[in-house]
Design an enzyme around this catalytic site. Structure first.
Site, PDB file in Angstrom:
ATOM      1  N   ASP A 101       6.729  17.113 -24.265  1.00 20.21           N
ATOM      2  CA  ASP A 101       5.386  17.356 -23.750  1.00 20.21           C
ATOM      3  C   ASP A 101       5.230  16.823 -22.332  1.00 20.21           C
ATOM      4  OD1 ASP A 101       2.684  17.688 -23.442  1.00 20.21           O
ATOM      5  OD2 ASP A 101       2.128  16.023 -24.740  1.00 20.21           O
ATOM      6  N   ASP A 288       1.988  22.373 -18.235  1.00 19.68           N
ATOM      7  CA  ASP A 288       1.956  21.549 -19.442  1.00 19.68           C
ATOM      8  C   ASP A 288       2.660  22.249 -20.591  1.00 19.68           C
ATOM      9  OD1 ASP A 288       1.380  19.892 -21.537  1.00 19.68           O
ATOM     10  OD2 ASP A 288      -0.790  19.982 -21.336  1.00 19.68           O
TER      11      ASP A 288
END
Length: 502
Positions: A101, A288
């Site tokens: 992430d 992201d």
């Protein structure tokens, strides 16, 4: 996860079979994965988790504290929007499935000392007593999210990522996971790849430890996310370099403007080559890997939905603003009134000297009550829409009709907007302006298909998220974008590279 989220369940295909590991002639390790269709119910759970993550990420979360050249980490593809892989912690390694992430910076996994959370019993748990390289830290921490909380303590141990062994990595052992999203998640934990600035407890991100221990030849990592629903490979994460097989041409680089997330400056979003206006003067953007879709200002998302025929919830408040104040907005704009001050002069917003003030970090379509903030937001959107139409010398009647149509295209409260699957070929291309170049998404790339009761349903890859100045306006470019563009995260030069995926 430092101001960040759980990238739970925001996806549309689930990984279904065993992993096949092999080494290739270029010394890159790969895992072949299979995918299968999933239904809309999983998407509903995904939307809930994503809404919570966005609100946490930009203002609603709280944290408290008590040698290889390239290395490949193959990625599983869960519902075509959440990508995860396997790491090992300890000696001998204990295996965990984690989400890689770029929107958070901590590594956390469930602890064997987690006794009272169902989520821990449904996932692999780290057992420090079984590791020869474990080092006690004991510093406690908690992270509060919109729907629950994780709590635990820091430990140190060796972490195996691909074939790299990162020694004495500081990570969180969770002892409490109260959010239901942890229970249904298909992963054990999170491996954050953001900057140290958003790391809870000052724990270095895994890439920083790799750099300090001289484990990688180049200070970069790169993502290739496979969006082909019929392909076996889910994707690859490469530490220390890039795999030239997974991109075309050369990368365009843009500097990181604000450390924490991988944030940079972007320009206008074009719909079929036409400006949407709102970001023409510049917007912030974040790449992201933990976000599934594309999240951006409601003002623009409504224009996208109108252009692609997406069906959202009709906003009575938005249409009321257009009906009551539309002509006045037109007159003020023609009179050269600053667009930032129009809604203030009308009386729907309060101007603080630089921008109109409304509630922070909340999508207009998620507001549950009527009030001045809602009408202020609706007015600000109407100003942008009307200003665009005035530039094209449209008549007053056409301008007001267009604004009303956009009001009807505002996304639904959970961000989901459906489209006619048979109309995809007729939809326009959308393009983000980055580093003075356009990065185009075709309808096939920004429309997501999923199954329900044996039928295919198509949804827009865009969802609304409003972040006010000075942090916003803000775009979050998630896996829909990263699937189209191979992405290099260069922590040596503090920049991001984008090239068409191959």
């Amino acid at each position: 996860m430092g101001q960040k989220h759980l990238p739970l369940l925001t996806c549309f295909w689930v990984l279904s079979c065993a992993l096949l590991l092999h080494a290739s002639s270029d010394r890159l390790l790969r895992i072949n994965l299979n995918k299968k269709r999933l239904d809309r119910e999983a998407l509903a759970a995904a939307k809930l988790a994503r809404k919570e993550s966005h609100l946490r990420r930009f203002g609603s979360s709280r944290q408290s504290l008590g040698a290889s050249s390239d290395d490949i980490v193959p990625l599983d593809n869960y519902l075509d929007t959440q990508y995860f892989g396997e790491i090992g912690i300890g000696t001998p390694p204990q295996n965990f499935t984690v989400i890689f992430d770029t929107g958070s910076s901590n590594l956390w996994i469930p602890s064997s000392k987690c006794y009272f959370s169902i989520a821990c019993y449904l996932h692999h748990r780290y057992r420090s007593a079984k590791s020869k390289t474990y080092k006690k830290n004991g510093e406690t921490c908690t992270i509060t999210y919109g729907s629950g909380q994780i709590a635990g303590f820091f430990s140190e141990d060796n972490v195996l990522v691909g074939s790299l062994v990162v020694k004495n990595q500081k990570f969180i052992e969770t002892t409490r996971e109260t959010s239901p999203t942890f229970i249904i998640g298909k992963f054990d934990g999170i491996l954050g790849l953001g900057f140290p600035e958003i790391s809870v407890g000052g724990a270095p991100p895994i890439w920083q430890s790799m750099k300090e221990q001289k484990l990688v030849a180049k200070d970069v990592f790169s993502f290739w996310l496979n969006r082909d629903p019929d392909a076996s490979a889910g994707g690859e994460l490469v530490f220390g370099g890039v795999d030239p097989k997974h991109y075309k041409g050369s990368h365009t680089y843009v500097p990181v403007t604000r450390k924490g997330y991988w944030q940079f400056d972007m320009g206008d979003l074009l719909i079929g080559g036409h400006s949407t206006g709102y970001c023409a003067g510049g917007c912030a953007a974040i790449v992201d890997s933990g976000t599934s879709l594309l999240a951006g200002p409601t003002t623009i998302v409504a224009q996208v939905n109108h252009a692609i025929g997406a069906e959202g919830i009709i906003s009575t408040e938005c249409k009321e603003v257009v009906r009551e104040y539309g002509e006045m907005i037109i007159e003020l704009l023609i009179a050269q009134t600053s667009p930032q001050k129009v809604c203030t002069q009308i009386g729907l917003c309060v101007f603080d000297g630089s921008h109109s003030v409304s509630n922070p970090i909340e999508s207009v379509v998620e507001k549950q009550k009527l009030g001045s903030d809602l009408f202020c937001t609706a007015c600000e959107m109407a100003v942008v829409w009307i200003q665009n139409q005035l530039r094209e010398n449209k008549t007053k009647e056409l301008i007001l009709n267009y604004a009303n149509q956009l009001c009807e295209r505002l996304p639904s409260p959970n961000g989901e907007s459906t489209v006619d699957c048979h109309q995809i070929s007729k939809m326009p291309n959308l393009a983000f302006t980055i580093a003075n170049k356009t990065f185009t998404l075709t309808p096939e790339q920004y429309i997501v298909k999923l199954e329900q009761s044996g039928q295919t349903i198509c949804i827009s890859g865009f969802m609304a998220l409003d972040v006010p100045p000075p942090r916003g306006p803000l775009w979050i470019l998630g896996d829909v974008f990263m699937g189209a563009y191979h992405t290099v995260f260069d922590f040596g030069e503090n920049r991001i590279g984008l090239a068409k995926s191959a």
